[in-house]
Design an enzyme around this catalytic site. Structure first.
Site, PDB file in Angstrom:
ATOM      1  N   HIS A 176       1.028  -1.774   0.096  1.00 49.94           N
ATOM      2  CA  HIS A 176       0.191   0.213  -0.178  1.00 49.94           C
ATOM      3  C   HIS A 176       0.861   1.520   0.064  1.00 49.94           C
ATOM      4  CE1 HIS A 176      -3.121   2.963   1.194  1.00 49.94           C
ATOM      5  NE2 HIS A 176      -4.132   1.623   1.778  1.00 49.94           N
ATOM      6  N   GLU A 279      -0.716   0.903  -5.492  1.00 52.85           N
ATOM      7  CA  GLU A 279      -0.656   0.140  -4.649  1.00 52.85           C
ATOM      8  C   GLU A 279      -1.127  -1.385  -5.795  1.00 52.85           C
ATOM      9  OE1 GLU A 279      -3.746   0.361  -1.693  1.00 52.85           O
ATOM     10  OE2 GLU A 279      -3.423   2.100  -1.513  1.00 52.85           O
TER      11      GLU A 279
HETATM   12  O1  TA6 Z   1      -6.072   1.106  -0.193  1.00 51.56           O
HETATM   13  C1  TA6 Z   1      -6.918   2.546  -0.269  1.00 51.56           C
HETATM   14  C2  TA6 Z   1      -7.489   2.186   0.882  1.00 51.56           C
HETATM   15  O2  TA6 Z   1      -8.421   1.230   1.217  1.00 51.56           O
HETATM   16  C3  TA6 Z   1      -8.461   3.516   1.062  1.00 51.56           C
HETATM   17  O3  TA6 Z   1     -10.102   2.689   1.256  1.00 51.56           O
HETATM   18  C4  TA6 Z   1      -7.955   4.035   2.505  1.00 51.56           C
HETATM   19  O4  TA6 Z   1      -9.340   4.128   3.588  1.00 51.56           O
HETATM   20  C5  TA6 Z   1      -7.111   3.529   2.421  1.00 51.56           C
HETATM   21  O5  TA6 Z   1      -7.064   2.198   2.072  1.00 51.56           O
HETATM   22  C6  TA6 Z   1      -6.494   3.632   4.293  1.00 51.56           C
HETATM   23  O6  TA6 Z   1      -6.572   2.498   5.096  1.00 51.56           O
HETATM   24  P1  TA6 Z   1      -5.986   2.836   6.366  1.00 51.56           P
HETATM   25  O7  TA6 Z   1      -7.170   1.604   6.727  1.00 51.56           O
HETATM   26  O8  TA6 Z   1      -5.149   2.551   5.948  1.00 51.56           O
HETATM   27  O9  TA6 Z   1      -7.341   3.858   7.492  1.00 51.56           O
END
Ligand code: TA6
Length: 307
Positions: A176, A279
């Protein structure tokens, strides 16, 4: 074991300090153990919690990875920025919304399995994820998870799941990655042209991407059937970052924009202007089934080039 004793033990076993390679373990913010790596090609900082890369600065270039100025560093909490490792599911757990979003690998303390000073000047750190009674409750499968990071002019990450159980297991995962950019207004992402994506900001409606991706509002998309390199062209910093991957057929692009990031509380003041997540995933219908005795590797390489 206290952080101090762990660090002493790791330094005894793995520290390096010669002209070509430096590896040093220390207590980072929030008393979380981190490993500092320096070689002739790059420097990097990695938190052992999450095997989470916090910084990668290739020689002759600026910081490639964005870390929020308001990131929280605490045991068992995810860190905003860097490269969170999402595993064994991506996003919300499909059956139990109480389980942590993006799995438990990013909030677990990983172990060091091996370090290697390579002849080409790159430094390799191998991590392995220990499972606890708490994580086994969420993931009752006999699997092994290894992560290899190779730090040099390119950054390479290999995430390997080995299925040691007698039944097939299904995993979702992602690196990510939060990239450091000059300004969100001057960034375009190439490599996703003419693909379909699920728009999370619109109930996962399937839409079509025409042309390059630019960002001027909240974007949270899972691009489907994507294997090509993604290139982040940053006209403010005058550089491009090239992301090449194997073992991933989906790509998430995320920027929360102003309103959402203000509610998040750890994205920093105007942080959304300085970051973009691209990602490399196994997400949505790209989850992977690993047969008993088999393994699966997600491999991603990052390269920064001045333009
Ligand atoms: O990868 C995108 C995502 O899934 C978004 O929907 C957003 O909420 C982000 O990741 C961050 O997630 P987190 O659990 O780190 O707050």
């Amino acid at each position: 074991m206290s952080t101090l004793s762990l660090i002493q033990q790791l330094n005894q076993q793995y520290a390096l300090d010669n002209a070509k390679h430096q590896i040093n373990f220390k207590a980072g913010r929030g008393d979380l153990p981190v490993v500092e790596v320096r070689n002739e090609h790059a420097s990097a900082l990695i938190s052992l919690q999450g095997a989470h890369l916090l910084s990668w600065i290739p020689e002759g270039n600026e910081e490639a990875i964005w870390l929020s100025e308001d990131a929280k560093f605490a045991k068992g909490k995810s860190i905003r920025g860097g490269i969170p490792v999402c595993w064994p599911w991506f996003g919300a757990h499909e059956a139990n919304p109480q389980y942590p979003a993006h799995g438990f690998a990013r909030t677990s303390l990983w172990q060091i399995a091996e370090t290697n000073a390579l002849d080409n000047g790159n430094t390799q750190i191998n991590f392995t994820l220990p499972f606890s009674s708490e994580t086994k409750e969420m993931w009752p499968f006999d699997t092994k998870l290894d992560l290899q990071m190779t730090i040099g002019k390119t950054l390479q990450i290999e995430l390997t799941t080995i299925n040691n159980s007698s039944t097939a297991v299904k995993i979702g995962q992602a690196l990510h990655t939060y990239f450091n950019i000059g300004s969100i207004n001057n960034v375009s992402i190439h490599g996703l042209e003419n693909t379909d994506y699920l728009d999370k900001t619109n109930n996962f409606k399937c839409k079509h991407q025409q042309g390059e991706v630019t960002i001027s509002e909240e974007v949270d998309r899972i691009y489907l059937n994507t294997t090509a390199d993604c290139v982040i062209e940053d006209n403010a910093l005058k550089r491009k970052i090239i992301i090449s991957k194997q073992g991933s057929h989906s790509t998430v692009v995320w920027n929360p924009w102003k309103e959402v990031s203000e509610k998040m509380g750890d994205l920093g003041n105007d942080g959304y202007k300085k970051m973009i997540c691209v990602e490399s995933c196994n997400a949505a219908d790209d989850v992977v089934t690993i047969a008993p005795g088999q393994k699966y590797t997600l491999h991603v390489q990052y390269e920064a080039k001045n333009i």
